[in-house]
Design a protein around this motif. Sequence first.
Motif, PDB file in Angstrom:
ATOM      1  N   ASP A 193       0.828  -1.208   0.000  1.00 25.99           N
ATOM      2  CA  ASP A 193       0.000   0.000   0.000  1.00 25.99           C
ATOM      3  C   ASP A 193       0.861   1.257   0.000  1.00 25.99           C
ATOM      4  O   ASP A 193       0.563   2.228  -0.707  1.00 25.99           O
ATOM      5  N   LEU A 194       1.925   1.238   0.793  1.00 27.38           N
ATOM      6  CA  LEU A 194       2.810   2.388   0.884  1.00 27.38           C
ATOM      7  C   LEU A 194       3.469   2.682  -0.465  1.00 27.38           C
ATOM      8  O   LEU A 194       3.497   3.831  -0.916  1.00 27.38           O
ATOM      9  N   GLN A 233       2.412   1.714  -3.426  1.00 24.95           N
ATOM     10  CA  GLN A 233       1.376   2.105  -4.381  1.00 24.95           C
ATOM     11  C   GLN A 233       0.988   3.579  -4.200  1.00 24.95           C
ATOM     12  O   GLN A 233       0.869   4.322  -5.177  1.00 24.95           O
ATOM     13  N   ASP A 234       0.802   4.008  -2.960  1.00 19.28           N
ATOM     14  CA  ASP A 234       0.460   5.413  -2.703  1.00 19.28           C
ATOM     15  C   ASP A 234       1.575   6.347  -3.166  1.00 19.28           C
ATOM     16  O   ASP A 234       1.317   7.389  -3.773  1.00 19.28           O
ATOM     17  N   ALA A 242       1.682   6.543  -6.895  1.00 18.94           N
ATOM     18  CA  ALA A 242       0.570   7.354  -7.393  1.00 18.94           C
ATOM     19  C   ALA A 242       0.903   8.840  -7.283  1.00 18.94           C
ATOM     20  O   ALA A 242       0.628   9.622  -8.213  1.00 18.94           O
ATOM     21  N   LYS A 243       1.506   9.234  -6.173  1.00 16.48           N
ATOM     22  CA  LYS A 243       1.916  10.635  -6.013  1.00 16.48           C
ATOM     23  C   LYS A 243       2.980  11.010  -7.031  1.00 16.48           C
ATOM     24  O   LYS A 243       2.955  12.100  -7.603  1.00 16.48           O
ATOM     25  N   GLN A 266       4.516   9.489   3.878  1.00  9.47           N
ATOM     26  CA  GLN A 266       3.276   8.736   4.067  1.00  9.47           C
ATOM     27  C   GLN A 266       3.365   7.861   5.307  1.00  9.47           C
ATOM     28  O   GLN A 266       2.410   7.765   6.069  1.00  9.47           O
ATOM     29  N   TRP A 316       0.990   7.962   8.540  1.00  2.00           N
ATOM     30  CA  TRP A 316       0.255   6.803   9.040  1.00  2.00           C
ATOM     31  C   TRP A 316       0.458   6.623  10.530  1.00  2.00           C
ATOM     32  O   TRP A 316      -0.462   6.348  11.269  1.00  2.00           O
TER      33      TRP A 316
END
Length: 172
Positions: free
Chosen positions: A36-37, A39-40, A43-44, A69, A73
């Motif tokens: 997830d990290l 992927q985020d 995306a940025k 990120q 979190w």
Amino acid sequence: MADSIDDQFREFVRTRSPALLRTAFLLTGDRHLAEDLVQDALAKTHRGRRRLADPGHFEAYTRTAMYHQQVSWWRRRRVAESLPGELADVAQPGSDHAHRTDLKLALHQALAQLTQRQRAVLVIRFFEDRSEAEAAQLLQCSVGTVKSQTSKALARLRQLAPELLATVMEEA
């Protein structure tokens, strides 16, 4: 030019994702959170790819996004970490591969017992080989915080996994 930047970004994602995922795993201690990290962060980076003049900046931008990120979190939520139980020891004595695997498991198990901030500081300082000032900038905290968290994390690791220190001393 747009196709060129998009092609370069696709190539970056294809070639650097495994390295980014390793770093993210060390930061989070969980494979799914690491995915997830990454992927985020990608995306940025994708959203900002046109502003990045040189495709060589993709990696720095992505890693910085990952660190920010992760900090976000751990500030936002406090999740109690738990180990799923003890793993069976199936390594054969005297096997180099088995010994390295045992060390990796011990390291991952010890890192999982650190706070997220301590884990992030150790990953940035020692795995990413960044200075205290760079780590402070990436984590958006003071150099003193990086120093104290590093000291506390290393002391905790020595307490949790003394066999790691003994192995390092043997190999030196």
